[in-house]
Design a protein around this motif. Sequence first.
Motif, PDB file in Angstrom:
ATOM      1  N   PRO A 143       0.767  -1.282   0.022  1.00 28.76           N
ATOM      2  CA  PRO A 143      -0.058   0.019   0.152  1.00 28.76           C
ATOM      3  C   PRO A 143       0.760   1.275   0.050  1.00 28.76           C
ATOM      4  N   ALA A 144       2.145   1.163   0.329  1.00 29.58           N
ATOM      5  CA  ALA A 144       2.929   2.459   0.098  1.00 29.58           C
ATOM      6  C   ALA A 144       3.010   2.880  -1.205  1.00 29.58           C
ATOM      7  N   GLY A 145       2.709   2.145  -2.121  1.00 31.01           N
ATOM      8  CA  GLY A 145       2.700   2.519  -3.575  1.00 31.01           C
ATOM      9  C   GLY A 145       1.493   3.899  -3.568  1.00 31.01           C
ATOM     10  N   ASN A 146       0.667   3.828  -2.950  1.00 32.95           N
ATOM     11  CA  ASN A 146      -0.493   4.681  -3.035  1.00 32.95           C
ATOM     12  C   ASN A 146      -0.357   5.843  -2.335  1.00 32.95           C
ATOM     13  N   VAL A 147       0.897   6.213  -1.750  1.00 31.45           N
ATOM     14  CA  VAL A 147       1.200   7.477  -1.260  1.00 31.45           C
ATOM     15  C   VAL A 147       2.460   8.123  -1.396  1.00 31.45           C
ATOM     16  N   LEU A 148       3.642   7.093  -1.268  1.00 30.97           N
ATOM     17  CA  LEU A 148       5.155   7.493  -1.345  1.00 30.97           C
ATOM     18  C   LEU A 148       5.371   8.193  -2.925  1.00 30.97           C
ATOM     19  N   PRO A 149       5.221   7.434  -3.898  1.00 27.06           N
ATOM     20  CA  PRO A 149       5.643   8.087  -5.098  1.00 27.06           C
ATOM     21  C   PRO A 149       5.017   9.653  -5.251  1.00 27.06           C
ATOM     22  N   GLY A 150       3.863   9.659  -4.996  1.00 25.32           N
ATOM     23  CA  GLY A 150       3.180  11.209  -5.163  1.00 25.32           C
ATOM     24  C   GLY A 150       3.897  12.049  -4.223  1.00 25.32           C
ATOM     25  N   ILE A 151       4.151  11.909  -3.119  1.00 27.99           N
ATOM     26  CA  ILE A 151       4.845  12.694  -2.098  1.00 27.99           C
ATOM     27  C   ILE A 151       6.287  13.043  -2.754  1.00 27.99           C
ATOM     28  N   LEU A 152       7.075  11.909  -2.936  1.00 24.98           N
ATOM     29  CA  LEU A 152       8.282  12.264  -3.588  1.00 24.98           C
ATOM     30  C   LEU A 152       8.307  13.008  -4.903  1.00 24.98           C
ATOM     31  N   ALA A 153       7.322  12.873  -5.817  1.00 26.30           N
ATOM     32  CA  ALA A 153       7.378  13.816  -6.822  1.00 26.30           C
ATOM     33  C   ALA A 153       7.018  15.224  -6.469  1.00 26.30           C
ATOM     34  N   GLU A 154       6.110  15.248  -5.604  1.00 28.36           N
ATOM     35  CA  GLU A 154       5.818  16.709  -5.203  1.00 28.36           C
ATOM     36  C   GLU A 154       6.986  17.370  -4.751  1.00 28.36           C
ATOM     37  N   LEU A 155       7.887  16.712  -4.111  1.00 29.17           N
ATOM     38  CA  LEU A 155       8.982  17.242  -3.289  1.00 29.17           C
ATOM     39  C   LEU A 155      10.195  17.302  -4.235  1.00 29.17           C
ATOM     40  N   GLY A 156       9.716  17.285  -5.842  1.00 28.22           N
ATOM     41  CA  GLY A 156      10.824  17.620  -6.602  1.00 28.22           C
ATOM     42  C   GLY A 156      11.817  16.366  -7.068  1.00 28.22           C
ATOM     43  N   CYS A 157      11.245  15.161  -6.600  1.00 33.00           N
ATOM     44  CA  CYS A 157      12.305  14.105  -6.707  1.00 33.00           C
ATOM     45  C   CYS A 157      11.824  13.445  -8.235  1.00 33.00           C
ATOM     46  N   GLU A 158      12.916  12.744  -8.863  1.00 28.27           N
ATOM     47  CA  GLU A 158      12.403  11.849  -9.820  1.00 28.27           C
ATOM     48  C   GLU A 158      12.381  10.477  -9.624  1.00 28.27           C
ATOM     49  N   VAL A 159      11.267   9.825  -9.706  1.00 33.83           N
ATOM     50  CA  VAL A 159      11.097   8.620  -8.919  1.00 33.83           C
ATOM     51  C   VAL A 159      10.802   7.486 -10.144  1.00 33.83           C
ATOM     52  N   ILE A 160      11.712   6.601  -9.865  1.00 34.73           N
ATOM     53  CA  ILE A 160      11.560   5.312 -10.587  1.00 34.73           C
ATOM     54  C   ILE A 160      10.715   4.386  -9.790  1.00 34.73           C
ATOM     55  N   GLU A 161       9.575   3.967 -10.056  1.00 32.98           N
ATOM     56  CA  GLU A 161       8.716   2.870  -9.441  1.00 32.98           C
ATOM     57  C   GLU A 161       9.168   1.308  -9.843  1.00 32.98           C
ATOM     58  N   LEU A 162       9.203   0.424  -8.871  1.00 26.63           N
ATOM     59  CA  LEU A 162       9.258  -0.760  -9.186  1.00 26.63           C
ATOM     60  C   LEU A 162       8.012  -1.705  -8.492  1.00 26.63           C
ATOM     61  N   ASN A 163       7.683  -2.485  -9.050  1.00 26.57           N
ATOM     62  CA  ASN A 163       6.550  -3.270  -8.357  1.00 26.57           C
ATOM     63  C   ASN A 163       5.643  -2.344  -7.469  1.00 26.57           C
ATOM     64  N   SER A 164       5.115  -1.425  -8.281  1.00 25.95           N
ATOM     65  CA  SER A 164       4.030  -0.666  -7.560  1.00 25.95           C
ATOM     66  C   SER A 164       2.572  -1.084  -7.604  1.00 25.95           C
ATOM     67  N   HIS A 165       2.381  -2.066  -8.318  1.00 23.11           N
ATOM     68  CA  HIS A 165       1.024  -2.380  -8.521  1.00 23.11           C
ATOM     69  C   HIS A 165       0.591  -3.396  -7.131  1.00 23.11           C
TER      70      HIS A 165
END
Length: 836
Positions: A562-584
């Motif tokens: 369930p971390a995939g529901n929140v962490l990538p969005g927060i990191l992107a909002e903070l200006g990070c370039e996020v590469i997600e693996l196994n996010s489903h």
Amino acid sequence: MKAVIMAGGFGTRIHPLTINMPKPMIPLVNRPIMLHIMELLQKHGISDVILLLYHQPEIIKNFFGDGSEFGMRITYVTPLEDFGTAGAVKAAAKYLDERFMIISGDLLTDFDLSQVIAFHEKKKAQATITLTSVKDPLQFGVVITDREDRITKFLEKPGWGEVFSDTINTGIYVLEPEVLDLIPAGENRDWSKDIFPRMLEEGRPLYGCGMQGYWADVGNTDSYLEACRDIASHRIEVKMKERAVRDDIYLGEEALVEERDLSLLKGMVVLGDNSHVLGKVRMKNCVVGRNCVIEDGTELENAVLWDNVYVKKGSSIKGAVLCNNVRLGQKVIVEEGAVIADETTIGNGAHIKQDVKVWPRKVIESGSIVTTNLIWGEKWRRSLFEGAQVRGLTNIELTPEFSAKLGAAYGSTLPKDAFVLCGRDAIRSSRMLKRSFVGGLLSAGVNVRDTKMVSLPVLRYKLTTFGEVGGVQFRQSPEDPAATEIVFFDGEGNEVSSTATKGIERIFYKENFRRVHFSEPGGISEIPRIYDFYREGFLRAIDADVLRKTAPKVVVDLNHSPAGNVLPGILAELGCEVIELNSHVSEDRPGSTPEQAVRTMDQLSRIVVTLGATAGFWMGPSGERVRLVDETGAVLSEDDALVTLAALCCRAERQGSLVLPVPAPLAVEEFARESGLTVVRTKADGRSIVEAARGRNVQFAASMDGRFAFPPFQANFDALFTVAKTLELLGRTDRTLSQIRRSIPHRAFRHIQLPCPWDYKGGIMRKMSEDSVDREASFIDGVKVQISGDWALVLPDQLLPMVHIYAEAADEKRADKLIEAYREKVERWKGELQGA
């Protein structure tokens, strides 16, 4: 001299033996346990006793009367409430105007009580506690004395990390009457938790008298059977009313052995009044009560039968207890450790498996194979909790019925109309069990705020605010995908205490649930913005400007959680370039083998290097554990990650403190000191770490298993925040993870685990304490010894039959030598204890 016999306990741990009688009345060789205690007192010149009653007092009064039949003078005192062990004695204060002894009514012992009294007089003590050594000191109060036998420290029912001796409090005391002045009337007080520690603090003459001999706390069914075996093997001698007809063969009045050849009777065999053994019956080390019938072809070994038991032809009973009025059909098999409670009927050919407990008045049909405990139609478990969690095989050990009962038990410990958070991971079985659990909570009048699928740090963060008295998370076990873990948290988001878990267990076992009126069940509500609430706090606690300026590239393996529901969005909002693996997010994740875990980290490492990322992170499925990969692709071990993040925090913050478990590497101390931070050491369990992390100005906390917390955001472990905070700290220090690692002073760290039976843990820690007496040692968690700048730690595992050995030294060779030296010591101590 008078004696006070404590006879008011509920006997919950020894259920089902105590369903229909108080614990002191349980028979040992056809006589109540407490009668054996009275005879011991009488042997040492004490015939004036006060019985403190509470649970089912009339049964005791009806049996003992005024005591004249047994050569005793008995005074009964029944407090109106449960005032604790000391508060109950205070209720009898008007009868205690001279020196007196206190002894439990459910002990079996042959201690020389006259010697204890003489010791008390010689030392001019106000209170003397009788001590003895046992194999497993965890369930008792450990007592430390000096060379003059004066007590210096109490450890009331310690964890293995606190066991520095196997010398325990036996519950036998000699007291002067002025000690009662320390107990407020009508208030709950405990000798070991309240009165004796106060006497120690005030410097009163409080002594411990070590005794050799037999002593057993008959606290559960296993210890009851063990006490019976000890009597049969003459480890302790007790009085019996049956007459001896041959060596170790005892028959009561009108008892009959139809087969006149007694060669089939081996060891100690006791046959109570009017009991009949018909035909060829093999018996070895057995006690049979009154009015029992045992038919031809039956085999009994190490068996205990109470009164009015009927056993039909061809049955086999080994190492089991059959309580009053039990009926066994033909060819029934009852295995070792089983307990069949009062008025149970078992049909022909039934098989009662090992350690099964059957509650009273059950009917077991012919041919049944009973593999689980039978209470009121459902399974009974010996111990529900492992730490703060209940764990079991899904739909086998943890069924919806079990979960509903657990929810009702938990709810019954909480205030009516209170609110509880309930969450789960993505697995469907977690949802199934959680829904049943919620039903149990509602039945106890507790309201549920349902977070549905949620990452655990999000649930714990919500608990740190207000509105809920506790929380529960259902998740798939990371060690076994076929198992579910139910984790309990208090109102601050920390794992619940052992006191809370014992309260839940007590209600679960007794099924003493609070059932509210039909119009008063709890309600269910949702928290639709729980992630928004978490996100707002997350962003307030992070330096967004630093991250937007450095714009780090980060690879995150979300592990289908369930971390995939929140962490990538927060990191992107903070200006990070996020590469997600196994996010489903997967509902039927099969779990991963150790080989798959290695491949997963290797893949993450290669992607980090290929993309030139700042760092890579692997998220644990619950959102608490995290693994780090630096920009060179190096996968950090849990120890390396702890030291690296601590060093990074010191370099960036320059003030405050770090909370670390006792086994954490000493290297942290060096760079923390250089940076102006302090290190607070605590026990290695998660609850202790989080409690310490709530202290003032704590910047960082860590466990030994890859869980980290940054208390300025929340003191609870949070892998999601760890990702962002690590990137922020790298930006603030203008360093990479590999540079931080290279800046850390090199020290060699070692950790091994050795199998260790539960019975030997206390003895090993006593020997470790004795071995360390001339060295600088600490006892926060286990025994940690400093040796010329190096150190070694011996720490018993809290949940498993093993011992951890940690060592750290200036170089690899010294670390290997140190860990090997203590491995050899522990192995030698185990051998000595085994041969003792």
